[in-house]
Design an enzyme around this catalytic site. Sequence first.
Site, PDB file in Angstrom:
ATOM      1  N   GLY A  79      -6.467  13.081  -9.492  1.00  0.00           N
ATOM      2  CA  GLY A  79      -6.682  11.976  -8.578  1.00  0.00           C
ATOM      3  C   GLY A  79      -7.966  12.433  -7.561  1.00  0.00           C
ATOM      4  NE  ARG A 102      -3.374  10.848 -11.310  1.00  0.00           N
ATOM      5  CZ  ARG A 102      -3.088  11.534 -10.220  1.00  0.00           C
ATOM      6  NH1 ARG A 102      -3.095  12.642 -10.353  1.00  0.00           N
ATOM      7  NH2 ARG A 102      -3.373  11.123  -9.030  1.00  0.00           N
ATOM      8  CB  THR A 116      -6.640  20.188 -12.094  1.00  0.00           C
ATOM      9  OG1 THR A 116      -6.690  18.811 -12.119  1.00  0.00           O
ATOM     10  CG2 THR A 116      -8.306  20.896 -12.675  1.00  0.00           C
ATOM     11  CB  THR A 144      -4.330  18.186  -3.676  1.00  0.00           C
ATOM     12  OG1 THR A 144      -3.388  17.248  -3.417  1.00  0.00           O
ATOM     13  CG2 THR A 144      -3.975  19.496  -3.308  1.00  0.00           C
ATOM     14  CG  ASP A 185      -0.173  15.387  -2.545  1.00  0.00           C
ATOM     15  OD1 ASP A 185       0.108  14.326  -1.748  1.00  0.00           O
ATOM     16  OD2 ASP A 185      -0.232  15.246  -3.817  1.00  0.00           O
ATOM     17  CG  HIS A 221       5.067  11.081  -6.078  1.00  0.00           C
ATOM     18  ND1 HIS A 221       5.948  10.071  -5.796  1.00  0.00           N
ATOM     19  CD2 HIS A 221       3.737  10.462  -6.290  1.00  0.00           C
ATOM     20  CE1 HIS A 221       5.066   8.810  -6.117  1.00  0.00           C
ATOM     21  NE2 HIS A 221       3.987   8.976  -6.468  1.00  0.00           N
ATOM     22  CD  GLU A 275       3.556   8.628  -3.048  1.00  0.00           C
ATOM     23  OE1 GLU A 275       3.541   7.525  -3.598  1.00  0.00           O
ATOM     24  OE2 GLU A 275       2.768   9.455  -3.102  1.00  0.00           O
ATOM     25  NE  ARG A 293       7.731  -8.242   9.558  1.00  0.00           N
ATOM     26  CZ  ARG A 293       8.949  -8.802   9.428  1.00  0.00           C
ATOM     27  NH1 ARG A 293       9.897  -8.082   9.376  1.00  0.00           N
ATOM     28  NH2 ARG A 293       9.068 -10.054  10.305  1.00  0.00           N
ATOM     29  NE  ARG A 305      -6.227   9.661  -4.892  1.00  0.00           N
ATOM     30  CZ  ARG A 305      -5.652   9.014  -5.874  1.00  0.00           C
ATOM     31  NH1 ARG A 305      -4.232   9.643  -5.932  1.00  0.00           N
ATOM     32  NH2 ARG A 305      -6.114   8.517  -6.824  1.00  0.00           N
TER      33      ARG A 305
END
Length: 357
Positions: free
Chosen positions: A11, A74, A114, A134, A136, A180, A231, A275, A284
């Site tokens: 990504g 990817r 990677t 990343t 993350d 994730h 997420e 909501r 990103r």
Amino acid sequence: MKRIGILTSGGDCQALNAAMRGVVKSLVFSGEQIEIYGFLNGYQGLIYGNYRMLDVSDFSGILTRGGTILGSSRTPFKTIREPDEKGTDKVEAMKHSYYKLNLDCLLILGGNGTHKTANLLREEGLNVVTLPKTIDNDLWGTDMTFGFQSAVDIATNVIDNIHTTADSHSRVFIVEVMGHKVGYLTLNAGIASGADIILIPEIPYDMKKIIKAIEERKKRGSKFTIIAVAEGAISKENAKLSKKEYKKMLEKSPYSTVSYAIAAEIQKVTGQEVRVTIPGHMQRGGSPCPYDRIFASRLGAEAGKLILKGEYGFMVGYRNREIVKVPLDQVAGKLKKLDPDASIIKEAKMLGISFGD
């Protein structure tokens, strides 16, 4: 003369261009003669020999530019040893591209998947230097990855902007942040924006505890609640399932993401309007923040130094506020998760933030 191949895989994120610029500038100002081959769209370019020769001028004016000038894709590590639909041996094809161009080394920028492939290429005899990319911040061997701080800034801004609407309408607002498997991004953005509840994969949540936190806020006179949800957040019940069982459960779920499942339960129990906001890939995107521009430039400069010295098989990382070189075999295949007992989580709880546990 140094012949260097460069690729960006996985990504995209902010500061990829800044990092590549840092490498090239450090090599140029060392006085070393260089040839740069940019492989397009990640490992796909290396596999199929899709590249272009780059000039030093190609790296001018890209410090503030998001994304990657080389493109990315990817290429899953789990299928890297499997031939493609035409029977191409992907690993042998990558080695062929490397030797055909008579490269001295490959500079690879990417995250966990990677780095697995980069280490495989090292094991196959190629000279490799990598940089940790990343949003993350979950790459083993480095305290920080470039792209992370820029993503924190964006996610924080989203939650900041939700506050006024949540207050005006006395609602519960859920903001779903990328992540994730790990919760670094959600945790940092949640604290920075004053979220009331933060849900991350490393701390399975209990819906009763979430409801209790919302009700307690109402008793204290707070009209709204802001929940930052990774997420990959998971309930205590679902955390007991095997990966296979959990995947089947998600396939049968009427909700597109965990945030909508949480929202439905909150609304059902409390009667409050809920909501959900999902900023998604905008986290990103855009220009890298000043921190990432500086950080990526520093990493790039150190990568250039390793290339000049012929020190290959390392990732350039960041530990204890110093740039370090980390052996690739210590990085590949490892995920850096948040420790539920980390001081930052304990301090967040001191501030009254609930983690649903």
